[in-house]
Design a protein around this motif. Sequence first.
Motif, PDB file in Angstrom:
ATOM      1  N   PRO A  60       0.828  -1.204   0.000  1.00  0.00           N
ATOM      2  CA  PRO A  60       0.000   0.000   0.000  1.00  0.00           C
ATOM      3  C   PRO A  60       0.868   1.262   0.000  1.00  0.00           C
ATOM      4  O   PRO A  60       2.068   1.205   0.313  1.00  0.00           O
ATOM      5  N   LEU A  61       0.284   2.371  -0.297  1.00  0.00           N
ATOM      6  CA  LEU A  61       0.999   3.635  -0.452  1.00  0.00           C
ATOM      7  C   LEU A  61       1.850   3.994   0.764  1.00  0.00           C
ATOM      8  O   LEU A  61       3.014   4.314   0.640  1.00  0.00           O
ATOM      9  N   GLN A  62       1.310   3.938   1.953  1.00  0.00           N
ATOM     10  CA  GLN A  62       2.023   4.380   3.154  1.00  0.00           C
ATOM     11  C   GLN A  62       2.830   3.274   3.830  1.00  0.00           C
ATOM     12  O   GLN A  62       3.408   3.481   4.887  1.00  0.00           O
ATOM     13  N   ILE A  85      13.978  -8.417  -7.869  1.00  0.00           N
ATOM     14  CA  ILE A  85      12.633  -7.851  -7.952  1.00  0.00           C
ATOM     15  C   ILE A  85      12.723  -6.631  -8.858  1.00  0.00           C
ATOM     16  O   ILE A  85      13.527  -5.729  -8.604  1.00  0.00           O
ATOM     17  N   THR A  86      11.936  -6.634  -9.926  1.00  0.00           N
ATOM     18  CA  THR A  86      11.903  -5.513 -10.857  1.00  0.00           C
ATOM     19  C   THR A  86      10.564  -4.804 -10.701  1.00  0.00           C
ATOM     20  O   THR A  86       9.515  -5.439 -10.743  1.00  0.00           O
ATOM     21  N   TYR A  87      10.621  -3.501 -10.507  1.00  0.00           N
ATOM     22  CA  TYR A  87       9.428  -2.669 -10.326  1.00  0.00           C
ATOM     23  C   TYR A  87       9.195  -1.897 -11.623  1.00  0.00           C
ATOM     24  O   TYR A  87      10.106  -1.233 -12.123  1.00  0.00           O
ATOM     25  N   LEU A  88       7.987  -1.995 -12.158  1.00  0.00           N
ATOM     26  CA  LEU A  88       7.653  -1.377 -13.439  1.00  0.00           C
ATOM     27  C   LEU A  88       6.441  -0.466 -13.279  1.00  0.00           C
ATOM     28  O   LEU A  88       5.517  -0.780 -12.512  1.00  0.00           O
ATOM     29  N   ASP A  89       6.434   0.648 -14.024  1.00  0.00           N
ATOM     30  CA  ASP A  89       5.220   1.468 -14.022  1.00  0.00           C
ATOM     31  C   ASP A  89       4.176   0.778 -14.894  1.00  0.00           C
ATOM     32  O   ASP A  89       4.426  -0.279 -15.478  1.00  0.00           O
ATOM     33  N   LEU A 125       4.653   5.474  -4.030  1.00  0.00           N
ATOM     34  CA  LEU A 125       4.260   4.428  -4.960  1.00  0.00           C
ATOM     35  C   LEU A 125       3.407   3.391  -4.250  1.00  0.00           C
ATOM     36  O   LEU A 125       3.561   3.164  -3.049  1.00  0.00           O
ATOM     37  N   TYR A 126       2.527   2.750  -5.001  1.00  0.00           N
ATOM     38  CA  TYR A 126       1.726   1.657  -4.442  1.00  0.00           C
ATOM     39  C   TYR A 126       1.542   0.586  -5.502  1.00  0.00           C
ATOM     40  O   TYR A 126       1.506   0.862  -6.701  1.00  0.00           O
ATOM     41  N   TYR A 127       1.459  -0.673  -5.046  1.00  0.00           N
ATOM     42  CA  TYR A 127       1.216  -1.778  -5.962  1.00  0.00           C
ATOM     43  C   TYR A 127      -0.195  -1.626  -6.530  1.00  0.00           C
ATOM     44  O   TYR A 127      -1.137  -1.342  -5.791  1.00  0.00           O
ATOM     45  N   HIS A 128      -0.352  -1.815  -7.826  1.00  0.00           N
ATOM     46  CA  HIS A 128      -1.604  -1.492  -8.503  1.00  0.00           C
ATOM     47  C   HIS A 128      -2.801  -2.287  -7.995  1.00  0.00           C
ATOM     48  O   HIS A 128      -3.942  -1.851  -8.175  1.00  0.00           O
ATOM     49  N   ALA A 138       0.075   9.796  -6.351  1.00  0.00           N
ATOM     50  CA  ALA A 138       0.605   8.449  -6.100  1.00  0.00           C
ATOM     51  C   ALA A 138       0.716   7.685  -7.422  1.00  0.00           C
ATOM     52  O   ALA A 138      -0.124   7.800  -8.306  1.00  0.00           O
ATOM     53  N   ILE A 139       1.759   6.886  -7.541  1.00  0.00           N
ATOM     54  CA  ILE A 139       2.048   6.165  -8.781  1.00  0.00           C
ATOM     55  C   ILE A 139       1.867   4.667  -8.570  1.00  0.00           C
ATOM     56  O   ILE A 139       2.508   4.086  -7.688  1.00  0.00           O
ATOM     57  N   PRO A 140       1.026   4.015  -9.387  1.00  0.00           N
ATOM     58  CA  PRO A 140       0.883   2.560  -9.286  1.00  0.00           C
ATOM     59  C   PRO A 140       2.044   1.862  -9.999  1.00  0.00           C
ATOM     60  O   PRO A 140       2.651   2.408 -10.918  1.00  0.00           O
ATOM     61  N   PHE A 141       2.357   0.646  -9.565  1.00  0.00           N
ATOM     62  CA  PHE A 141       3.421  -0.124 -10.207  1.00  0.00           C
ATOM     63  C   PHE A 141       3.079  -1.603 -10.182  1.00  0.00           C
ATOM     64  O   PHE A 141       2.174  -2.037  -9.481  1.00  0.00           O
ATOM     65  N   THR A 142       3.815  -2.382 -10.990  1.00  0.00           N
ATOM     66  CA  THR A 142       3.722  -3.838 -10.992  1.00  0.00           C
ATOM     67  C   THR A 142       5.107  -4.384 -10.646  1.00  0.00           C
ATOM     68  O   THR A 142       6.084  -3.634 -10.613  1.00  0.00           O
ATOM     69  N   VAL A 143       5.195  -5.686 -10.409  1.00  0.00           N
ATOM     70  CA  VAL A 143       6.476  -6.299 -10.070  1.00  0.00           C
ATOM     71  C   VAL A 143       6.709  -7.554 -10.894  1.00  0.00           C
ATOM     72  O   VAL A 143       5.771  -8.183 -11.362  1.00  0.00           O
TER      73      VAL A 143
END
Length: 154
Positions: A60-62, A85-89, A125-128, A138-143
């Motif tokens: 989550p964001l926080q 671990i790769t974090y992608l927008d 950032l937060y997981y989508h 806030a920016i969502p991302f995937t992994v």
Amino acid sequence: MACIGLPAGARKVRLSLKAPVVEQKSGDKSRTLMPKSEELDSIRVAQWADSITFAGFDKPLQSTRETFFVTNNTPIPIAWISLDITYLDMDGRMLHRREVRIDIDLPQGETRLASVKSFDLQKSLYYHRSHTSKRSTAIPFTVEFAVRGIGRRL
């Protein structure tokens, strides 16, 4: 004032496929401690990497932690896993990549919850698929996960 150049204690550390051996000095004697787990050779890691699955990623964001479930479908019990671990927008562009080592007691055929410190120090950032935020910046991302090493108990 004179400056004397002394060798610094810092050095680069590279990923190796051998478990580290730690030397411990006591008095005049030096003894070598064997690692508590054995790292599998690269052929077995490549063979079994697809047998380790990841699900339920959450950040989550926080949050200052990232959590996910790890399932061991290999024929051996696992003591630790080394991951990229790769974090992608959301457009597939890389935001960050890191290697983490997770000490985990993971018997064959079982699932465990794993937790690592978040790479997102600014909490922007937060997981989508995690709980969404009302913050518009806030920016969502995937992994993506890639198994780099596996250790088993001896």
